[in-house]
Enzyme design. Structure first.
Site, PDB file in Angstrom:
ATOM      1  N   ASP A  31       2.679  -4.897   8.129  1.00 27.22           N
ATOM      2  CA  ASP A  31       1.460  -4.116   7.925  1.00 27.22           C
ATOM      3  C   ASP A  31       0.279  -5.080   8.037  1.00 27.22           C
ATOM      4  O   ASP A  31      -0.009  -5.835   7.113  1.00 27.22           O
ATOM      5  CB  ASP A  31       1.518  -3.438   6.559  1.00 27.22           C
ATOM      6  CG  ASP A  31       0.209  -2.730   6.204  1.00 27.22           C
ATOM      7  OD1 ASP A  31      -0.756  -2.811   6.988  1.00 27.22           O
ATOM      8  OD2 ASP A  31       0.161  -2.123   5.118  1.00 27.22           O
ATOM      9  N   HIS A  61       0.863  -1.180   0.000  1.00 25.41           N
ATOM     10  CA  HIS A  61       0.000   0.000   0.000  1.00 25.41           C
ATOM     11  C   HIS A  61       0.905   1.238   0.000  1.00 25.41           C
ATOM     12  O   HIS A  61       2.013   1.194   0.539  1.00 25.41           O
ATOM     13  CB  HIS A  61      -0.840  -0.043   1.281  1.00 25.41           C
ATOM     14  CG  HIS A  61      -1.932   0.967   1.373  1.00 25.41           C
ATOM     15  ND1 HIS A  61      -1.725   2.262   1.789  1.00 25.41           N
ATOM     16  CD2 HIS A  61      -3.257   0.863   1.122  1.00 25.41           C
ATOM     17  CE1 HIS A  61      -2.881   2.912   1.794  1.00 25.41           C
ATOM     18  NE2 HIS A  61      -3.829   2.090   1.390  1.00 25.41           N
ATOM     19  N   GLN A 115      -5.014  -5.400   6.895  1.00 34.06           N
ATOM     20  CA  GLN A 115      -6.044  -6.274   6.332  1.00 34.06           C
ATOM     21  C   GLN A 115      -6.025  -7.648   6.990  1.00 34.06           C
ATOM     22  O   GLN A 115      -6.952  -8.439   6.792  1.00 34.06           O
ATOM     23  CB  GLN A 115      -5.849  -6.437   4.818  1.00 34.06           C
ATOM     24  CG  GLN A 115      -5.908  -5.147   4.041  1.00 34.06           C
ATOM     25  CD  GLN A 115      -7.309  -4.556   4.006  1.00 34.06           C
ATOM     26  OE1 GLN A 115      -8.301  -5.247   4.248  1.00 34.06           O
ATOM     27  NE2 GLN A 115      -7.397  -3.273   3.721  1.00 34.06           N
ATOM     28  N   CYS A 142      -4.635   2.350  -3.766  1.00 34.57           N
ATOM     29  CA  CYS A 142      -3.389   2.846  -3.164  1.00 34.57           C
ATOM     30  C   CYS A 142      -2.252   1.857  -3.336  1.00 34.57           C
ATOM     31  O   CYS A 142      -1.406   1.692  -2.445  1.00 34.57           O
ATOM     32  CB  CYS A 142      -3.566   3.192  -1.687  1.00 34.57           C
ATOM     33  SG  CYS A 142      -4.741   4.500  -1.387  1.00 34.57           S
ATOM     34  N   LYS A 151     -10.524  -0.748  10.148  1.00 31.22           N
ATOM     35  CA  LYS A 151     -10.614  -1.942   9.296  1.00 31.22           C
ATOM     36  C   LYS A 151     -11.030  -3.159  10.119  1.00 31.22           C
ATOM     37  O   LYS A 151     -11.332  -4.208   9.568  1.00 31.22           O
ATOM     38  CB  LYS A 151      -9.266  -2.245   8.648  1.00 31.22           C
ATOM     39  CG  LYS A 151      -8.637  -1.050   7.999  1.00 31.22           C
ATOM     40  CD  LYS A 151      -8.541  -1.192   6.517  1.00 31.22           C
ATOM     41  CE  LYS A 151      -7.752  -0.016   5.979  1.00 31.22           C
ATOM     42  NZ  LYS A 151      -8.028   0.235   4.581  1.00 31.22           N
TER      43      LYS A 151
HETATM   44  N1  PMP Z   1      -1.996  -0.914   4.590  1.00 34.33           N
HETATM   45  C1  PMP Z   1      -2.971  -1.594   4.012  1.00 34.33           C
HETATM   46  C2  PMP Z   1      -2.722  -2.989   3.534  1.00 34.33           C
HETATM   47  C3  PMP Z   1      -4.225  -1.012   3.863  1.00 34.33           C
HETATM   48  O1  PMP Z   1      -5.216  -1.703   3.280  1.00 34.33           O
HETATM   49  C4  PMP Z   1      -4.435   0.308   4.332  1.00 34.33           C
HETATM   50  C5  PMP Z   1      -5.781   0.991   4.182  1.00 34.33           C
HETATM   51  N2  PMP Z   1      -6.349   0.850   2.897  1.00 34.33           N
HETATM   52  C6  PMP Z   1      -3.381   0.972   4.935  1.00 34.33           C
HETATM   53  C7  PMP Z   1      -2.175   0.333   5.063  1.00 34.33           C
HETATM   54  C8  PMP Z   1      -3.499   2.363   5.457  1.00 34.33           C
HETATM   55  O2  PMP Z   1      -4.423   2.414   6.488  1.00 34.33           O
HETATM   56  P1  PMP Z   1      -5.008   3.802   7.007  1.00 34.33           P
HETATM   57  O3  PMP Z   1      -5.445   4.555   5.793  1.00 34.33           O
HETATM   58  O4  PMP Z   1      -6.140   3.409   7.878  1.00 34.33           O
HETATM   59  O5  PMP Z   1      -3.916   4.490   7.748  1.00 34.33           O
END
Ligand code: PMP
Length: 418
Positions: free
Chosen positions: A206, A128, A209, A376, A232
């Protein structure tokens, strides 16, 4: 399965009874953000109705109650991920801030994880943007460089490339996604962690998910850091956790300066509080923490703590993935991106002759919420030569009927395009 009652669980989520465009909502955008049970909504509301005051400034009952809720949520989260102590859990805005905290600290000189010219940061091709850009900023500031382990055609990680980068030497930290938000790929986080640490690297996982789908056990994973966003995993927005092993956090300089993070302040020199407060400058998100604590207790009570229920919940998510995959595979000209074995309930897809952006509105009119875009993960999209995908992402509260409603709406919509 009798151990897992999806209708009873759905009843805990008020938004799931909504209608959209006159149709029952089918919410399949869970990877972007999950919905909230009453327990979480009530915890946030109760916090403001009954307990709000600033934390860590005792001296009156409300301040003590707010502090107890805030620190209680920290303890609940620490138990949830099997951290050694609550002090290993730093409250942050979300995974983005968690990763920026670690990357930002690594730009500061004079500690074990300080980045220097020649150091390498090992990422994967499915990160991401929030696990790419903070490292680019850190490397620009320090002269370190990013190396990337690629992604195979089925969306799984090129583990040989990951190992080769470690063998090449100089990797100070490996930072990788556990479960891909764009493809659903589940990376072998424990094995990757062991490999990276054997090569002398620190590891950041990370777990954004992973949190709603897998059991997170940092003692078992052995990672140095783990990043989670509350929203999430059925908690509120604006709250998340950076887990850091005690020795790691103790050796790290502050990320931001301000109130709440100090021992003593003078104009000549300030000294800093111990972790986790060293990394929590300013008045924190107490309501968010109370909500996240409630989300943790909800997941424990309703899903995780009974192994039979947890097993059935996992089987249910797998059945959702199977159903959606089978239905989509039957659609002519539809291609699913990401078919790695053991993937999470995320289906990213493209349809010949239809731009992914056009699929979102078609499904929305049928009450079906999915995401279209690059999720993203622009480097991952580039790897597969696509600008974007349409993505349906499931949670335990989705039903097989909803998977069918999604596929039916897609089939109807495509007839319109063709
Ligand atoms: N890492 C992953 C794998 C994500 O799916 C996301 C959110 N789409 C993020 C990081 C970033 O999370 P946040 O926008 O809640 O800070």
């Amino acid at each position: 399965s009798t151990a897992f009652d999806v209708d009873a669980l759905r009843a805990c989520f008020p938004i799931l009874t909504r209608e959209v465009h006159g149709k029952p909502l089918v919410y399949l955008d869970n990877a972007a953000s999950a919905q909230k049970p009453d327990a979480v909504i009530d915890a946030v509301s109760e916090y403001y109705r009954q307990h709000h005051a600033n934390v860590h400034r005792g001296l009156h009952v409300l301040a003590e109650e707010a502090t107890a809720l805030y620190e209680g949520a920290r303890s609940a989260f620490a138990r949830f991920i099997n951290a050694g102590t609550p002090q290993e859990c730093v409250f942050v805005r979300g995974a983005t801030e968690a990763i920026n905290l670690v990357a930002g600290s690594m730009t500061r000189p004079g500690h074990a994880l300080s980045l220097r010219p020649g150091d390498r940061v090992l990422l994967t091709g499915m990160e991401h943007h929030s696990n790419i850009v903070p490292w680019q900023l850190a490397c620009e500031a320090t002269g370190a460089e990013i190396v990337v382990a690629g992604v195979l055609d089925d969306g799984s990680l090129d583990a040989d490339a990951f190992q080769a980068h470690l063998d090449a030497g100089g990797v100070k930290i490996a930072s990788f996604v556990w479960v891909s938000n764009a493809l659903g790929t589940v990376n072998p986080a424990k094995a990757l962690t062991a490999a990276a640490q054997a090569a002398g690297a620190a590891v950041l996982v990370d777990a954004c998910q992973a949190a709603p789908h897998l059991k997170m056990d940092v003692a078992d994973l052995g990672c140095d850091f783990l990043a989670v966003s509350g929203h999430k995993m059925f908690g509120p927005t604006g709250i998340g956790v950076l887990y850091g092993r005690a020795e790691r956090l103790a050796a790290m300089p502050p990320y931001q300066g301000g109130g709440e993070m100090i021992q003593r302040v003078s104009f000549e020199k300030s000294t800093y509080a111990d972790p986790p407060h060293r990394f929590e400058a300013g008045t924190p998100n107490m309501a968010g923490a109370a909500g996240l604590g409630a989300a943790v207790r909800f997941m424990e009570d309703e899903l995780v703590s009974d192994p039979l229920v947890w097993e059935a919940a996992q089987a249910h998510e797998h059945a959702l993935l199977e159903r959606a995959t089978r239905r989509l595979e039957a659609i002519e000209g539809l291609r699913i991106l990401g078919t790695a074995p053991g993937k999470a309930a995320v289906v990213s897809f493209l349809v010949d002759g239809v731009h992914p952006y056009d699929l979102g509105p078609v499904l929305d009119r049928a009450g079906v919420a999915i995401r279209t875009g690059h999720h993203c993960t622009e480097p991952l999209m580039a790897r597969f030569g696509v600008p974007a995908t349409a993505r349906a992402s499931f949670a335990f509260y989705n039903t097989l009927d909803e998977a069918d409603a999604f596929a039916d709406a897609l089939e109807r919509g495509l007839r319109f395009f063709r």
